[in-house]
Every structure is written in structure tokens, then in C-alpha cells.
Motif scaffolding. Structure first.
Motif, PDB file in Angstrom:
ATOM      1  N   ALA A  73       0.900  -1.223   0.105  1.00 41.94           N
ATOM      2  CA  ALA A  73       0.455   0.198  -0.178  1.00 41.94           C
ATOM      3  C   ALA A  73       0.638   1.112  -0.130  1.00 41.94           C
ATOM      4  O   ALA A  73       0.040   2.259  -0.302  1.00 41.94           O
ATOM      5  N   ALA A  74       2.583   1.372   0.248  1.00 39.84           N
ATOM      6  CA  ALA A  74       2.954   2.241   0.770  1.00 39.84           C
ATOM      7  C   ALA A  74       3.739   2.888  -0.802  1.00 39.84           C
ATOM      8  O   ALA A  74       2.693   4.796  -0.878  1.00 39.84           O
ATOM      9  N   ALA A  75       3.230   2.511  -2.295  1.00 42.70           N
ATOM     10  CA  ALA A  75       2.667   3.081  -3.756  1.00 42.70           C
ATOM     11  C   ALA A  75       2.249   4.197  -4.074  1.00 42.70           C
ATOM     12  O   ALA A  75       2.022   4.997  -4.043  1.00 42.70           O
ATOM     13  N   PRO A  76       1.387   3.430  -3.591  1.00 44.04           N
ATOM     14  CA  PRO A  76      -0.605   4.125  -4.190  1.00 44.04           C
ATOM     15  C   PRO A  76      -0.284   5.891  -2.809  1.00 44.04           C
ATOM     16  O   PRO A  76      -0.907   5.905  -3.070  1.00 44.04           O
ATOM     17  N   GLU A  77      -0.382   5.261  -1.340  1.00 42.69           N
ATOM     18  CA  GLU A  77       0.061   6.475  -0.755  1.00 42.69           C
ATOM     19  C   GLU A  77       0.123   7.281  -0.737  1.00 42.69           C
ATOM     20  O   GLU A  77       0.048   8.391  -1.149  1.00 42.69           O
ATOM     21  N   LYS A  83       1.479  12.427  -3.731  1.00 40.03           N
ATOM     22  CA  LYS A  83       1.766  13.593  -4.950  1.00 40.03           C
ATOM     23  C   LYS A  83       0.358  14.469  -5.348  1.00 40.03           C
ATOM     24  O   LYS A  83       0.523  15.170  -6.072  1.00 40.03           O
ATOM     25  N   ILE A  84      -0.291  13.936  -5.726  1.00 39.30           N
ATOM     26  CA  ILE A  84      -1.458  14.581  -6.696  1.00 39.30           C
ATOM     27  C   ILE A  84      -2.031  15.799  -5.811  1.00 39.30           C
ATOM     28  O   ILE A  84      -2.309  16.432  -5.981  1.00 39.30           O
TER      29      ILE A  84
END
Length: 368
Positions: A52-56, A61-62
Motif C-alpha cells: 500500500a506504500a506506493a499508492p499512498e 503527490k497528487i
């Protein structure tokens, strides 16, 4: 679509985005490896990163990019609003510039700008602003002066506001008009070296005894003894508006059965932020107005008048020096407003397009 980046370019803003259908599919999670016996374990490896780290991180960033875009759009819209205001309603734009240059807050300047008549000629704008400020500045009349009304008044405010000297000036006015025997002076300031003695010196010159009180019970007792006096003045402890003892001092005065009226002293040499902080800390709900001190030392009066108008404080006196009792006067609306708007604040200049637009944005302006 997923916004990847944005940047300002000539003629607009460049936004790089990717369609949802072109996004790479997330990798299928691997099945967990069977656990090995503890005895067979010979080495330790670093824990694997959470899926889940990458999506968070991407979501953060978004969000950051969206906030940056929102700030940029707000600045652009504010500039467009300012351009339209200058072209179609020059009287309003001139009012805003005049008040900002004098040192008034963007919030008050925006309120006055919105109230300017649409067809007012530009040469009458400053006169209109002066008249509007005079109407909104609450001052007492000679009949409402505390020396004439009588009662119990506590002078409150931060250190250096001039409470002791102001108490002596008011006491001298009362002694001249009504006699020293109808006046009483109290002090709760037992912290500063010489503070009590300073008021005692004034008291001896006026022929008035100065009573020192320590706590709420002592204050109640002394006020009960002085019930027949025409005017009782309480010189309170001077402390920072951020000191926790301010609340205790206000509770002591508010809980007194004698009906103590609080009068807040505002130092005209302080900046706008400090004055607002003082009013918020000392409160205005149970107060009986304010006294503006040290106007002879202040470069401009816009900040202190801004606070007085916005918090709807009734102005009791203005002080312009150390002489007792000469340097204490009933407020003159026209003089105070003219001095506030008559010249820009020290180091200030008429705000340009970018600065005025920024002020509009900070004041929450949303002009059609």
C-alpha cells in the motif's frame, strides 16, 4: 485521468495527464512463502515494503499538485478581479489602495470597498472613506465620560500600555471637578518594582489614598468600604496578553459584586497583529470600551483605529504624552480619521496591481 505534473508556460499552464485506461495494471500479489522452522533460520532480511506504500505516496503527490494548482488559480482569478475592478469601478479600487497604503487591514478595506457607491467620482473617494470611518468609530460624548458618570473602572492591558499614568490623568480630572474626597485609587500591581510606589506618588499629589489589593476577596472588601465614592479607579497588573494570568485577572474583576467595568488600553505604537491579539486575550464582552495611548509616538493610527472599529470598541479617551493631566483628551473622530488616512504608513507605498490582487485574495474577495 491522472494528473502527472503542471507548470507555468507562456500564455497559460501546461498540464501533463494520463488517461485511466493507459495506467499500468497493478502487479498481482505473490502468495506468501511457507514459514520456515525457527531452527532452520540462519539469516535475517529487511522487511519487504508494504504494497500500500506506493499508492499512498502517489496520492500524496497528487494532493500536493492539486494544492499548487489551486493556489495558482486563486492568484490568477484575483488578478482578473482586480483588472475588472480598476476598469469598471475605479472608485472602489482607489478606496482599497488608499486604506491599504494607510495601514488598514485587508478585511476592513474590503468591507469599505464593497460599500463605496458605484457612481462615486474618483476625486471624492478619500472624503467618502473618511466619512464612513467616522460613522463606524464609536466614541463617548462629554456627558458619557467616566469622570462624569462615575462608577468602578479597572484599567487593563499589556505591559507598557500606560495604565498607571492614564489612571493618574483620569484621577486628576476627577479631583478637579468633583473633589479628591470623592475619588479612590486601587492597585493590584504588586509584581513590578516601584509600580505601587508610582501610583502612591500620584495619590499624594492629589490628596487621595491608594489601596493595594492582593486577591478577589481583598478587592471585594475594599470596594465595599469605598461604596460611597463617585469614582473608583483600579490600576491592574501589566502582563503580556499571552500570559496565562490574564484569564485569572479577568475572572477576578468579572466576579466582583461591585460591578467593575473593564477599560482596555491600546498602545497606538503597536502593529495590527499585536493589537488584535491584545483584544482577543483581554476580551471585549464585559468591557466598557478602550483608551488609546501614545498617539504622539505612533507613526500612523490606522492599525489602532482598525482594531477599534472591527471589534466595535467604544473609545473613551486618547492620550498623547506623559503630562498629568494635560495629555488626556476626549476623542475627536475627525482628527483621528484624518490622521489615519492622511498619510501612508511608514515605509508603505500605494499597492500595485499584484499587491492589491494579493490583498483581495487574502481578504476572501470574490468579485464578479
Amino acid at each position: 485521468a491522472l494528473i502527472l505534473s503542471n507548470r507555468a508556460v507562456e500564455g497559460g499552464v501546461e498540464i501533463v495527464a494520463m488517461a485511466k485506461e493507459n495506467l499500468p495494471a497493478p502487479a498481482a500479489p505473490r502468495p506468501p512463502a511457507p514459514a520456515r522452522p525457527a531452527a532452520a533460520a540462519t539469516t535475517r532480511s529487511a522487511p519487504a515494503a508494504s504494497p500500500a506504500a506506493a499508492p499512498e505516496a502517489l496520492a500524496q503527490k497528487i494532493i500536493s499538485e492539486l494544492k499548487s494548482m489551486r493556489t495558482m488559480f486563486e492568484e490568477q482569478f484575483a488578478r482578473y478581479a482586480w483588472d475588472g475592478l480598476e476598469r469598471h469601478q475605479p472608485a472602489r479600487s482607489k478606496t482599497l489602495c488608499a486604506m491599504l497604503a494607510a495601514g488598514f487591514s485587508p478585511t476592513l478595506a474590503r468591507q469599505f470597498m464593497d460599500a463605496v457607491p458605484a457612481r462615486l467620482p474618483a476625486e471624492q473617494v478619500v472624503k467618502w472613506a473618511e466619512t464612513a470611518l467616522e460613522r463606524n468609530l464609536q466614541v463617548i460624548s462629554a456627558e458619557q465620560e467616566m469622570v462624569e458618570r462615575g462608577g468602578v473602572y479597572a484599567l487593563v492591558g499589556p505591559t507598557g500600555a500606560g495604565k498607571t499614568t492614564t489612571a493618574a490623568k483620569i484621577a486628576a480630572r476627577c479631583a478637579v471637578r468633583h473633589g479628591a474626597e470623592r475619588l479612590a485609587l486601587l492597585t493590584t500591581d504588586g509584581y513590578r518594582i516601584g509600580a505601587h510606589e508610582q501610583l502612591r506618588i500620584y495619590g499624594r499629589l492629589l490628596g487621595v489614598k491608594v489601596h493595594a489589593v492582593k486577591d478577589a476577596a481583598d478587592l471585594q472588601f475594599v470596594l465595599a468600604e469605598l461604596r460611597g465614592r463617585h469614582l473608583v479607579l483600579i490600576d491592574t497588573v501589566g502582563m503580556s496578553q499571552r500570559d496565562s494570568m490574564v484569564v485569572e485577572q479577568m475572572e477576578m474583576l468579572n466576579g466582583c459584586a461591585a460591578g467593575v467595568r473593564r477599560v482596555l488600553l491600546l498602545n497606538a505604537t503597536c502593529n495590527l497583529g499585536t493589537l488584535h491579539d491584545v483584544v482577543r486575550s483581554y476580551g471585549t464582552g464585559a468591557g466598557d470600551g478602550c483608551i488609546v495611548t501614545k498617539i504622539d509616538e505612533a507613526v500612523g493610527l490606522a492599525a489602532v483605529l482598525d482594531v477599534t472599529v472591527r471589534h466595535k470598541l467604544r473609545l473613551q479617551y486618547v492620550a498623547n504624552g506623559q503630562r498629568v493631566p494635560e495629555d488626556l483628551h476626549l476623542p475627536n473622530r475627525r482628527y483621528l480619521v484624518h490622521r489615519a488616512l492622511g498619510q501612508p504608513a511608514e515605509g508603505a507605498s500605494a499597492p500595485g496591481e499584484a499587491m492589491a490582487a494579493s490583498f483581495l485574495a487574502s481578504a476572501g474577495a470574490c468579485l464578479a
